[in-house]
Design a protein around this motif. Structure first.
Motif, PDB file in Angstrom:
ATOM      1  N   TYR A  35     -46.096  57.174  88.681  1.00  0.00           N
ATOM      2  CA  TYR A  35     -44.837  57.891  88.543  1.00  0.00           C
ATOM      3  C   TYR A  35     -44.421  57.871  87.074  1.00  0.00           C
ATOM      4  O   TYR A  35     -44.686  56.927  86.344  1.00  0.00           O
ATOM      5  CB  TYR A  35     -43.710  57.215  89.324  1.00  0.00           C
ATOM      6  N   PRO A  42     -34.566  59.720  88.504  1.00  0.00           N
ATOM      7  CA  PRO A  42     -35.447  59.117  89.507  1.00  0.00           C
ATOM      8  C   PRO A  42     -36.905  59.239  89.083  1.00  0.00           C
ATOM      9  O   PRO A  42     -37.241  60.083  88.235  1.00  0.00           O
ATOM     10  CB  PRO A  42     -35.175  59.954  90.755  1.00  0.00           C
ATOM     11  N   LEU A  45     -43.274  61.778  90.847  1.00  0.00           N
ATOM     12  CA  LEU A  45     -44.660  61.510  91.195  1.00  0.00           C
ATOM     13  C   LEU A  45     -45.605  62.296  90.293  1.00  0.00           C
ATOM     14  O   LEU A  45     -45.404  63.490  90.041  1.00  0.00           O
ATOM     15  CB  LEU A  45     -44.911  61.882  92.659  1.00  0.00           C
ATOM     16  N   PHE A 102     -45.134  54.485 108.745  1.00  0.00           N
ATOM     17  CA  PHE A 102     -44.421  53.994 107.592  1.00  0.00           C
ATOM     18  C   PHE A 102     -45.289  53.063 106.767  1.00  0.00           C
ATOM     19  O   PHE A 102     -45.862  52.114 107.291  1.00  0.00           O
ATOM     20  CB  PHE A 102     -43.170  53.237 108.014  1.00  0.00           C
ATOM     21  N   GLU A 104     -44.717  51.069 103.223  1.00  0.00           N
ATOM     22  CA  GLU A 104     -43.823  50.780 102.102  1.00  0.00           C
ATOM     23  C   GLU A 104     -44.575  50.860 100.785  1.00  0.00           C
ATOM     24  O   GLU A 104     -45.704  50.387 100.673  1.00  0.00           O
ATOM     25  CB  GLU A 104     -43.234  49.383 102.250  1.00  0.00           C
ATOM     26  N   GLN A 105     -43.947  51.472  99.803  1.00  0.00           N
ATOM     27  CA  GLN A 105     -44.509  51.493  98.457  1.00  0.00           C
ATOM     28  C   GLN A 105     -43.958  50.306  97.671  1.00  0.00           C
ATOM     29  O   GLN A 105     -42.749  50.101  97.595  1.00  0.00           O
ATOM     30  CB  GLN A 105     -44.158  52.810  97.739  1.00  0.00           C
TER      31      GLN A 105
ATOM     32  N   TYR B  33     -38.648  59.431 107.358  1.00  0.00           N
ATOM     33  CA  TYR B  33     -38.151  58.111 107.024  1.00  0.00           C
ATOM     34  C   TYR B  33     -37.171  58.236 105.860  1.00  0.00           C
ATOM     35  O   TYR B  33     -37.345  59.090 104.976  1.00  0.00           O
ATOM     36  CB  TYR B  33     -39.292  57.186 106.598  1.00  0.00           C
ATOM     37  N   PHE B  35     -35.023  55.824 102.894  1.00  0.00           N
ATOM     38  CA  PHE B  35     -35.084  54.533 102.216  1.00  0.00           C
ATOM     39  C   PHE B  35     -33.958  54.417 101.196  1.00  0.00           C
ATOM     40  O   PHE B  35     -33.496  55.417 100.641  1.00  0.00           O
ATOM     41  CB  PHE B  35     -36.402  54.386 101.432  1.00  0.00           C
ATOM     42  N   TYR B  37     -33.828  52.320  97.638  1.00  0.00           N
ATOM     43  CA  TYR B  37     -34.524  51.492  96.671  1.00  0.00           C
ATOM     44  C   TYR B  37     -33.524  51.025  95.630  1.00  0.00           C
ATOM     45  O   TYR B  37     -32.610  51.752  95.241  1.00  0.00           O
ATOM     46  CB  TYR B  37     -35.637  52.273  95.974  1.00  0.00           C
ATOM     47  N   LEU B  47     -37.728  47.871  97.577  1.00  0.00           N
ATOM     48  CA  LEU B  47     -37.178  48.501  98.768  1.00  0.00           C
ATOM     49  C   LEU B  47     -36.075  47.615  99.322  1.00  0.00           C
ATOM     50  O   LEU B  47     -36.273  46.426  99.540  1.00  0.00           O
ATOM     51  CB  LEU B  47     -38.281  48.689  99.811  1.00  0.00           C
ATOM     52  N   ARG B  50     -34.823  50.489 105.108  1.00  0.00           N
ATOM     53  CA  ARG B  50     -35.427  51.753 105.538  1.00  0.00           C
ATOM     54  C   ARG B  50     -34.907  52.107 106.929  1.00  0.00           C
ATOM     55  O   ARG B  50     -34.470  51.246 107.686  1.00  0.00           O
ATOM     56  CB  ARG B  50     -36.936  51.631 105.561  1.00  0.00           C
ATOM     57  N   PHE B  91     -31.518  54.169  94.468  1.00  0.00           N
ATOM     58  CA  PHE B  91     -32.075  55.479  94.780  1.00  0.00           C
ATOM     59  C   PHE B  91     -32.238  55.626  96.284  1.00  0.00           C
ATOM     60  O   PHE B  91     -32.812  54.756  96.942  1.00  0.00           O
ATOM     61  CB  PHE B  91     -33.442  55.670  94.118  1.00  0.00           C
ATOM     62  N   ARG B  95     -38.989  60.511 103.089  1.00  0.00           N
ATOM     63  CA  ARG B  95     -40.433  60.656 103.220  1.00  0.00           C
ATOM     64  C   ARG B  95     -40.726  61.383 104.522  1.00  0.00           C
ATOM     65  O   ARG B  95     -40.291  60.950 105.585  1.00  0.00           O
ATOM     66  CB  ARG B  95     -41.103  59.294 103.215  1.00  0.00           C
ATOM     67  N   LEU B 103     -42.612  60.450  98.478  1.00  0.00           N
ATOM     68  CA  LEU B 103     -41.225  60.012  98.408  1.00  0.00           C
ATOM     69  C   LEU B 103     -40.430  61.027  97.592  1.00  0.00           C
ATOM     70  O   LEU B 103     -40.802  61.329  96.459  1.00  0.00           O
ATOM     71  CB  LEU B 103     -41.128  58.639  97.733  1.00  0.00           C
TER      72      LEU B 103
END
Lengths: 116, 115
Positions: A35, A42, A45, A102, A104-105, B33, B35, B37, B47, B50, B91, B95, B103
């Motif tokens: 990113y 923000p 990507l 799902f 998570e990143q 989804y 989220f 952050y 995170l 969620r 943020f 998703r 995202l």
């Protein structure tokens, strides 16, 4: 271990230089991301690698060249950058990318890049 | 295309008080989804919480909870008993379940916490 590491933390380069950013994770994740984040904005990507193959390239200029040598490592090679490329470059990883569900990143701390 | 909107560029709260950060989104999908952050000044994004769109129950993580209103496409974050360490950029992100799997971030809300 839920850590994504990035080196270097800071990088200053001239417009004719060639440099590389490095990202590493040892969580067994199969998806890795680059990113770009400008100040007070923000993350945007740039690239997604899934199972070491480039899955997404968000129309990033060719002066940015990603590389995924193995499932734990992600590089971003930089060449002939412009001052407007100065930003925070974030790496992230997730268990998977392409499958439903799902995942998570997990983000690294980023590399602060300044192009002079 | 999906969009995420955070209408509060900055918010402030006193320590131990409660604050709510707003987020709205636009999508034609039913499965997705959401989220929140957190990105502190040290920069590492983590995170916070969620929410799966198919779940009606609002997600809760310790002092953090969400108010998910699917019909209104609203997803606000409530921070209770605010602490100095909560100061950060927050943020909201979306998703898709089906398509791009990317995202999509809102523009962020900077939260200041005063002692």
């Amino acid at each position: 271990d839920t850590e994504v590491t990035q080196t270097p933390k800071h990088l200053v380069m001239g417009m004719t230089n060639k440099k590389s950013l490095k990202c590493e994770q040892h969580m067994g994740h199969r998806a890795m991301y680059w990113y770009k984040q400008k100040a007070k904005k923000p993350p945007e990507l740039m690239f997604v690698y899934s199972y070491e193959k480039l899955s997404i390239n968000e129309s990033v200029p060719s002066r940015f060249s990603p590389e995924c040598p193995n499932s734990s490592l992600l590089n971003l090679h930089l060449h002939a950058l412009q001052p407007e490329d100065s930003a925070l470059y974030l790496c992230a990883s997730s268990q998977d990318w392409s499958r439903r569900g799902f995942y998570e990143q997990y983000f690294g701390p980023g590399t602060r890049l300044t192009v002079t | 295309a999906q969009t995420v909107t955070q209408s509060q560029p900055e918010m402030s709260v006193q320590e131990a008080e409660t604050v709510t950060l707003s987020c709205t989104y636009d999508t034609s999908e039913s499965d997705y989804y959401l989220f929140w952050y957190k990105q502190p000044p040290s920069r590492q994004m983590i995170l916070v919480i969620r929410q799966e769109a198919y779940k009606q129950q609002n997600a809760t993580e310790n002092r953090f909870s969400v108010n998910f209103q699917k019909a209104a496409k609203s997803f606000s974050l409530k921070i209770s008993d605010s602490q100095l360490g909560d100061a950060a950029m927050y943020f909201c992100a979306y998703r898709s379940e089906h398509n791009t799997d990317k995202l999509i971030f809102g523009t962020g809300t900077r939260l200041q916490v005063f002692p």
